[in-house]
Design a protein around this motif. Structure first.
Motif, PDB file in Angstrom:
ATOM      1  N   LYS A   1       0.829  -1.210   0.000  1.00 33.45           N
ATOM      2  CA  LYS A   1       0.000   0.000   0.000  1.00 33.45           C
ATOM      3  C   LYS A   1       0.861   1.256   0.000  1.00 33.45           C
ATOM      4  CE  LYS A   1      -3.982  -2.123   2.311  1.00 33.45           C
ATOM      5  NZ  LYS A   1      -4.781  -2.189   3.575  1.00 33.45           N
ATOM      6  N   VAL A   2       1.968   1.240   0.741  1.00 31.33           N
ATOM      7  CA  VAL A   2       2.865   2.397   0.775  1.00 31.33           C
ATOM      8  C   VAL A   2       3.457   2.641  -0.617  1.00 31.33           C
ATOM      9  CG1 VAL A   2       4.989   3.334   1.763  1.00 31.33           C
ATOM     10  CG2 VAL A   2       3.413   2.035   3.212  1.00 31.33           C
ATOM     11  N   ILE A   3       3.883   1.561  -1.270  1.00 34.67           N
ATOM     12  CA  ILE A   3       4.473   1.690  -2.611  1.00 34.67           C
ATOM     13  C   ILE A   3       3.442   2.190  -3.618  1.00 34.67           C
ATOM     14  CG2 ILE A   3       5.495   0.392  -4.523  1.00 34.67           C
ATOM     15  CD1 ILE A   3       6.881  -1.376  -2.466  1.00 34.67           C
ATOM     16  N   MET A   4       2.223   1.634  -3.552  1.00 37.85           N
ATOM     17  CA  MET A   4       1.193   2.052  -4.494  1.00 37.85           C
ATOM     18  C   MET A   4       0.775   3.498  -4.279  1.00 37.85           C
ATOM     19  SD  MET A   4       0.818  -0.303  -6.635  1.00 37.85           S
ATOM     20  CE  MET A   4      -0.581   0.406  -7.505  1.00 37.85           C
ATOM     21  N   GLU A   5       0.778   3.948  -3.042  1.00 40.48           N
ATOM     22  CA  GLU A   5       0.481   5.358  -2.768  1.00 40.48           C
ATOM     23  C   GLU A   5       1.521   6.252  -3.430  1.00 40.48           C
ATOM     24  OE1 GLU A   5      -1.888   7.339  -1.047  1.00 40.48           O
ATOM     25  OE2 GLU A   5      -3.037   5.524  -1.453  1.00 40.48           O
ATOM     26  N   ALA A   6       2.788   5.800  -3.403  1.00 43.89           N
ATOM     27  CA  ALA A   6       3.864   6.576  -4.007  1.00 43.89           C
ATOM     28  C   ALA A   6       3.807   6.542  -5.528  1.00 43.89           C
ATOM     29  CB  ALA A   6       5.218   6.057  -3.525  1.00 43.89           C
ATOM     30  N   ILE A   7       3.307   5.444  -6.082  1.00 46.16           N
ATOM     31  CA  ILE A   7       3.265   5.281  -7.534  1.00 46.16           C
ATOM     32  C   ILE A   7       2.067   5.984  -8.165  1.00 46.16           C
ATOM     33  CG2 ILE A   7       2.888   3.575  -9.376  1.00 46.16           C
ATOM     34  CD1 ILE A   7       4.686   1.680  -7.906  1.00 46.16           C
ATOM     35  N   GLU A   8       0.890   5.773  -7.596  1.00 42.32           N
ATOM     36  CA  GLU A   8      -0.302   6.329  -8.239  1.00 42.32           C
ATOM     37  C   GLU A   8      -1.337   6.885  -7.263  1.00 42.32           C
ATOM     38  OE1 GLU A   8      -1.937   3.131 -10.507  1.00 42.32           O
ATOM     39  OE2 GLU A   8      -2.768   2.082  -8.750  1.00 42.32           O
ATOM     40  N   GLY A   9      -0.981   6.998  -5.984  1.00 39.51           N
ATOM     41  CA  GLY A   9      -1.911   7.505  -4.990  1.00 39.51           C
ATOM     42  C   GLY A   9      -1.687   8.974  -4.680  1.00 39.51           C
ATOM     43  N   ASP A  10      -2.028   9.348  -3.451  1.00 40.18           N
ATOM     44  CA  ASP A  10      -1.913  10.751  -3.046  1.00 40.18           C
ATOM     45  C   ASP A  10      -0.477  11.249  -3.033  1.00 40.18           C
ATOM     46  OD1 ASP A  10      -4.643  10.809  -2.728  1.00 40.18           O
ATOM     47  OD2 ASP A  10      -4.587  10.411  -0.555  1.00 40.18           O
TER      48      ASP A  10
END
Length: 291
Positions: free
Chosen positions: A144-153
Motif C-alpha cells: 500500500k505504501v508503494i502504491m500510494e507513491a506510484i499512483e496515490g496521493d
C-alpha cells in the motif's frame, strides 16, 4: 531524473497490479531479514530489460504438518492462474466441511506477497548487505505504501523517483515496529530525493545488471507434488487420493495427528505481512495466534 526510469515507469505501474508471472528455483538467501525495532533504508531497483517484472506478486500456503509437526510451505499455482489442490481442498473444507474440518482447514495460512530487488543503503542488523543488491519481501502493508507513491496521493511527490538510482531518486525507509504479537510496517515511507553515496554511472549499470530473477527465487512444486504434500501433511495418508470433506481416512494408512491447536483467523491482521515461506515467522505465527 534519468531517462530509463521515466520511460519504464508506466510499465512497472501496470505490472504491479497484475499476477501473470511464473517461477522456478532458489535465490531466497538474498532476502533481507527485517527485525522489529529497526529502520532499513533501500532504493527500489527496476528491471530495465523487462520493467513488468520489477515486482513479483505471488500467493503461498503454510501450516504445521498434522503428521510430522514440521512447517510446510509452498508457492500456490494460483500465482499463475493454475489449478492448486491445496487451495481447492482448503476452500472446500471451509465451505462444506464439519466444524472440526473447518477448524483444521483454517490452519492453512494463505498469503499474498511481493518480491522486489533493492539496493541496500543501510541495513542496521547486517551491515555487510550495505552497497549490495538484495531482495525485499513484503505483504499488503508495504504494498500500500508503494502504491500510494506510484499512483496515490503521494504520486506527485514521488512517482517514478522511487525507481531512480540517481540524485533525483528517493530512498525507501522500511520501519519495522511491533503491534501486539506481530511486526507492522505501516510507518514505512519514502524519503525526499537524495544522492546515493558512491553511486557512479558505472556503479548504476552494475546494480541494474546485477538484479535477481524474481520469478526464480522459490522452488515451484508441480500439481502432483502439492497433492502429495497435502495427502501426507494435512490428511496424514501417504499417497492415497485426497478425499472430500467428512470422508474418513482409510484404515491402516492414517498417521497420528498432532493435538488440535487454535484455528488461525482468516480475517486480515497485522500478520498479513508475515510471509508463510519464512519458517521462523510461521512458527511464531502458529504459536501465537488464536481465534
Amino acid at each position: 531524473m534519468t531517462s530509463y526510469t521515466t520511460s519504464m515507469f508506466d510499465q512497472i505501474k501496470t505490472a504491479l497490479n497484475k499476477s501473470d508471472q511464473g517461477g522456478g528455483n532458489r535465490q531466497y538467501r538474498n532476502i533481507l531479514k527485517l527485525e522489529v525495532g529497526n529502520v532499513y533504508t533501500v532504493r527500489l531497483v527496476p528491471n530495465v530489460d523487462d520493467p513488468s517484472k520489477t515486482f513479483f506478486r505471488y500467493f503461498s500456503h503454510a501450516w504445521e504438518s498434522f503428521s510430522t509437526g514440521q512447517y510446510m510451505s509452498a508457492v500456490s499455482p494460483t500465482t499463475w492462474n493454475k489449478k492448486d489442490p491445496i487451495a481447492e481442498a482448503r476452500f472446500s473444507l471451509l465451505k462444506h466441511g464439519t466444524e472440526e474440518e473447518k477448524e483444521k482447514a483454517a490452519k492453512i495460512i494463505r498469503r499474498e506477497s511481493w518480491l522486489a530487488n533493492v539496493y541496500v543503503i543501510n541495513d542496521p542488523t547486517n551491515p555487510d548487505n550495505n552497497g549490495k543488491v538484495k531482495l525485499l519481501r513484503f505483504g499488503k502493508q508495504i504494498y500500500k505504501v508503494i502504491m500510494e507513491a506510484i499512483e496515490g496521493d503521494d504520486s506527485d511527490e514521488f512517482g517514478a523517483r522511487i525507481f531512480d538510482l540517481g540524485p533525483d531518486g528517493c530512498n525507501f525507509k522500511v520501519k519495522v515496529e511491533r503491534q501486539g504479537d506481530f511486526p507492522t510496517y505501516v510507518s514505512s515511507r519514502f524519503a525526499t530525493p537524495s544522492k546515493i553515496e558512491g553511486m557512479t554511472e558505472d556503479k548504476t549499470n552494475e546494480v541494474l545488471e546485477g538484479i535477481a530473477d524474481l520469478e526464480s527465487v522459490y522452488t515451484i512444486k508441480s500439481e502432483d507434488e502439492l497433492r502429495q504434500v497435502l495427502n501426507e501433511h494435512f490428511y496424514c495418508r501417504d499417497s492415497d487420493p485426497v478425499t472430500e470433506p467428512s470422508d474418513p481416512s482409510p484404515a491402516g494408512t492414517s498417521k497420528p495427528a498432532k493435538p488440535a491447536e487454535p484455528a488461525v483467523s482468516s480475517k486480515s491482521t497485522p500478520a498479513d505481512d508475515v510471509d508463510p515461506l519464512d519458517d521462523s515467522k510461521v512458527k511464531e505465527l502458529l504459536d501465537g495466534l488464536g481465534d
